[in-house]
Design a protein around this motif. Structure first.
Motif, PDB file in Angstrom:
ATOM      1  N   VAL A   1       0.842  -1.199   0.000  1.00 14.01           N
ATOM      2  CA  VAL A   1       0.000   0.000   0.000  1.00 14.01           C
ATOM      3  C   VAL A   1       0.874   1.245   0.000  1.00 14.01           C
ATOM      4  CG1 VAL A   1      -1.682   1.326   1.337  1.00 14.01           C
ATOM      5  CG2 VAL A   1      -1.970  -1.139   1.096  1.00 14.01           C
ATOM      6  N   LEU A   2       1.911   1.248   0.836  1.00 12.41           N
ATOM      7  CA  LEU A   2       2.802   2.413   0.877  1.00 12.41           C
ATOM      8  C   LEU A   2       3.566   2.595  -0.429  1.00 12.41           C
ATOM      9  CD1 LEU A   2       4.194   2.318   4.522  1.00 12.41           C
ATOM     10  CD2 LEU A   2       2.665   4.015   3.514  1.00 12.41           C
ATOM     11  N   ALA A   3       3.913   1.495  -1.084  1.00 11.93           N
ATOM     12  CA  ALA A   3       4.593   1.609  -2.378  1.00 11.93           C
ATOM     13  C   ALA A   3       3.646   2.190  -3.425  1.00 11.93           C
ATOM     14  CB  ALA A   3       5.104   0.243  -2.824  1.00 11.93           C
ATOM     15  N   ALA A   4       2.386   1.799  -3.369  1.00 13.47           N
ATOM     16  CA  ALA A   4       1.403   2.300  -4.328  1.00 13.47           C
ATOM     17  C   ALA A   4       0.983   3.736  -4.012  1.00 13.47           C
ATOM     18  CB  ALA A   4       0.174   1.404  -4.334  1.00 13.47           C
ATOM     19  N   MET A   5       1.009   4.087  -2.721  1.00 13.10           N
ATOM     20  CA  MET A   5       0.576   5.416  -2.289  1.00 13.10           C
ATOM     21  C   MET A   5       1.609   5.981  -1.313  1.00 13.10           C
ATOM     22  SD  MET A   5      -3.420   4.473  -1.603  1.00 13.10           S
ATOM     23  CE  MET A   5      -3.977   6.149  -1.381  1.00 13.10           C
ATOM     24  N   PRO A   6       2.770   6.413  -1.796  1.00  9.09           N
ATOM     25  CA  PRO A   6       3.849   6.859  -0.901  1.00  9.09           C
ATOM     26  C   PRO A   6       3.502   8.097  -0.078  1.00  9.09           C
ATOM     27  CG  PRO A   6       4.411   7.274  -3.192  1.00  9.09           C
ATOM     28  CD  PRO A   6       3.140   6.497  -3.197  1.00  9.09           C
ATOM     29  N   GLU A   7       2.487   8.823  -0.453  1.00 12.68           N
ATOM     30  CA  GLU A   7       2.110  10.029   0.284  1.00 12.68           C
ATOM     31  C   GLU A   7       1.351   9.728   1.565  1.00 12.68           C
ATOM     32  OE1 GLU A   7      -1.506   9.069  -2.174  1.00 12.68           O
ATOM     33  OE2 GLU A   7       0.646   8.934  -2.449  1.00 12.68           O
ATOM     34  N   LEU A   8       0.988   8.474   1.780  1.00 12.31           N
ATOM     35  CA  LEU A   8       0.197   8.103   2.955  1.00 12.31           C
ATOM     36  C   LEU A   8       0.967   8.241   4.255  1.00 12.31           C
ATOM     37  CD1 LEU A   8      -1.772   4.874   2.020  1.00 12.31           C
ATOM     38  CD2 LEU A   8      -2.634   7.170   2.351  1.00 12.31           C
ATOM     39  N   ASP A   9       0.238   8.600   5.276  1.00 14.02           N
ATOM     40  CA  ASP A   9       0.751   8.606   6.629  1.00 14.02           C
ATOM     41  C   ASP A   9       0.682   7.160   7.128  1.00 14.02           C
ATOM     42  OD1 ASP A   9       1.469   9.619   9.252  1.00 14.02           O
ATOM     43  OD2 ASP A   9      -0.641   9.313   9.790  1.00 14.02           O
ATOM     44  N   ARG A  10       1.794   6.646   7.613  1.00 19.00           N
ATOM     45  CA  ARG A  10       1.872   5.234   8.043  1.00 19.00           C
ATOM     46  C   ARG A  10       0.867   4.918   9.152  1.00 19.00           C
ATOM     47  NH1 ARG A  10       5.755   1.269   7.462  1.00 19.00           N
ATOM     48  NH2 ARG A  10       7.101   2.718   6.366  1.00 19.00           N
ATOM     49  N   LYS A  11       0.698   5.837  10.086  1.00 14.78           N
ATOM     50  CA  LYS A  11      -0.209   5.609  11.207  1.00 14.78           C
ATOM     51  C   LYS A  11      -1.656   5.494  10.715  1.00 14.78           C
ATOM     52  CE  LYS A  11      -1.417   7.573  15.701  1.00 14.78           C
ATOM     53  NZ  LYS A  11      -1.205   8.698  16.613  1.00 14.78           N
ATOM     54  N   THR A  12      -2.054   6.358   9.816  1.00 16.95           N
ATOM     55  CA  THR A  12      -3.399   6.324   9.253  1.00 16.95           C
ATOM     56  C   THR A  12      -3.610   5.038   8.466  1.00 16.95           C
ATOM     57  OG1 THR A  12      -3.398   8.728   9.097  1.00 16.95           O
ATOM     58  CG2 THR A  12      -5.028   7.557   7.764  1.00 16.95           C
ATOM     59  N   MET A  13      -2.583   4.645   7.694  1.00 14.50           N
ATOM     60  CA  MET A  13      -2.686   3.424   6.893  1.00 14.50           C
ATOM     61  C   MET A  13      -2.841   2.204   7.790  1.00 14.50           C
ATOM     62  SD  MET A  13      -0.580   0.677   5.336  1.00 14.50           S
ATOM     63  CE  MET A  13       0.833   1.201   6.171  1.00 14.50           C
ATOM     64  N   ARG A  14      -2.072   2.139   8.859  1.00 18.09           N
ATOM     65  CA  ARG A  14      -2.172   0.996   9.785  1.00 18.09           C
ATOM     66  C   ARG A  14      -3.530   0.967  10.484  1.00 18.09           C
ATOM     67  NH1 ARG A  14       2.252  -2.181  10.474  1.00 18.09           N
ATOM     68  NH2 ARG A  14       4.206  -1.318   9.718  1.00 18.09           N
ATOM     69  N   ALA A  15      -4.065   2.135  10.814  1.00 18.76           N
ATOM     70  CA  ALA A  15      -5.394   2.194  11.433  1.00 18.76           C
ATOM     71  C   ALA A  15      -6.455   1.693  10.457  1.00 18.76           C
ATOM     72  CB  ALA A  15      -5.712   3.614  11.889  1.00 18.76           C
ATOM     73  N   ALA A  16      -6.343   2.085   9.196  1.00 12.54           N
ATOM     74  CA  ALA A  16      -7.292   1.623   8.174  1.00 12.54           C
ATOM     75  C   ALA A  16      -7.189   0.109   8.000  1.00 12.54           C
ATOM     76  CB  ALA A  16      -7.032   2.332   6.848  1.00 12.54           C
ATOM     77  N   LEU A  17      -5.966  -0.419   7.977  1.00 13.25           N
ATOM     78  CA  LEU A  17      -5.791  -1.868   7.863  1.00 13.25           C
ATOM     79  C   LEU A  17      -6.384  -2.584   9.075  1.00 13.25           C
ATOM     80  CD1 LEU A  17      -2.184  -2.204   6.390  1.00 13.25           C
ATOM     81  CD2 LEU A  17      -4.342  -2.693   5.249  1.00 13.25           C
ATOM     82  N   GLY A  18      -6.232  -1.993  10.245  1.00 11.23           N
ATOM     83  CA  GLY A  18      -6.797  -2.583  11.458  1.00 11.23           C
ATOM     84  C   GLY A  18      -8.315  -2.642  11.404  1.00 11.23           C
ATOM     85  N   ILE A  19      -8.926  -1.582  10.908  1.00 15.18           N
ATOM     86  CA  ILE A  19     -10.387  -1.567  10.764  1.00 15.18           C
ATOM     87  C   ILE A  19     -10.815  -2.662   9.792  1.00 15.18           C
ATOM     88  CG2 ILE A  19     -12.350  -0.233   9.884  1.00 15.18           C
ATOM     89  CD1 ILE A  19     -10.792   2.301  10.859  1.00 15.18           C
ATOM     90  N   HIS A  20     -10.105  -2.748   8.670  1.00 18.90           N
ATOM     91  CA  HIS A  20     -10.455  -3.721   7.631  1.00 18.90           C
ATOM     92  C   HIS A  20     -10.296  -5.152   8.129  1.00 18.90           C
ATOM     93  CE1 HIS A  20     -11.030  -5.267   3.601  1.00 18.90           C
ATOM     94  NE2 HIS A  20      -9.938  -5.993   3.754  1.00 18.90           N
TER      95      HIS A  20
END
Length: 157
Positions: free
Chosen positions: A57-76
């Motif tokens: 996900v970070l490779a596809a969207m390098p502008e992402l905030d890691r903390k937000t991305m991990r929270a989204a993955l946790g929800i999913h």
């Protein structure tokens, strides 16, 4: 006097840093998850995600905030739908939905355990709700009877 010059360059550096670094995407975890579900089949179809999907996900969207991305993955991955799929899954999938590594028995068992715990908590919550409603009804009936008795005896007086 060196102390007076030290803060100035630091202040200048902090002012320059946001201008020189790309801004992080302004996603909330839920909005990011919605975006991932529209863009990637693995998220849209609730397929078991491959280990290390965060790096993809970070490779596809390098502008992402890691903390937000991990929270989204946790929800999913904590969603009821995902856990139900994981319980029976055989293969993990990458962002594009291509099958990858096998889902281990340990991971399937974990999904089963989490689902059992959730069902148990939900049953306990519903029972507590029913008990509270029954207690409220009993209190209402009791108050009504007391009111009837008070009305009956106040007339005779």
């Amino acid at each position: 006097m060196n102390t007076s010059t030290t803060p100035t360059p630091q202040a200048d550096m902090s002012a320059e840093t946001p201008a020189t670094t790309p801004a992080k995407a302004a996603y909330t975890p839920r909005s990011l998850l919605k975006h991932l579900q529209t863009q990637y089949p693995a998220f849209r179809d609730f397929l078991p995600l491959s280990i290390g999907i965060d790096k993809q996900v970070l490779a596809a969207m390098p502008e992402l905030d890691r903390k937000t991305m991990r929270a989204a993955l946790g929800i999913h991955t904590g969603s009821l739908r995902y856990l139900k799929v994981m319980e029976k899954a055989k293969q993990r999938h990458d962002l594009d939905g291509k099958a990858g590594a096998a889902v281990t028995d340990e991971h399937r068992a974990h999904a089963t355990q989490v689902l059992k715990e959730r069902h148990k908590k939900e049953a306990e919550r519903k029972k507590a709700e029913r008990d509270a409603a029954a207690a409220a009804e009993a209190a209402r009936v009791h108050a009504e009877k007391l009111s009837q008795l008070a009305a009956k005896f106040s007339r005779k007086g």
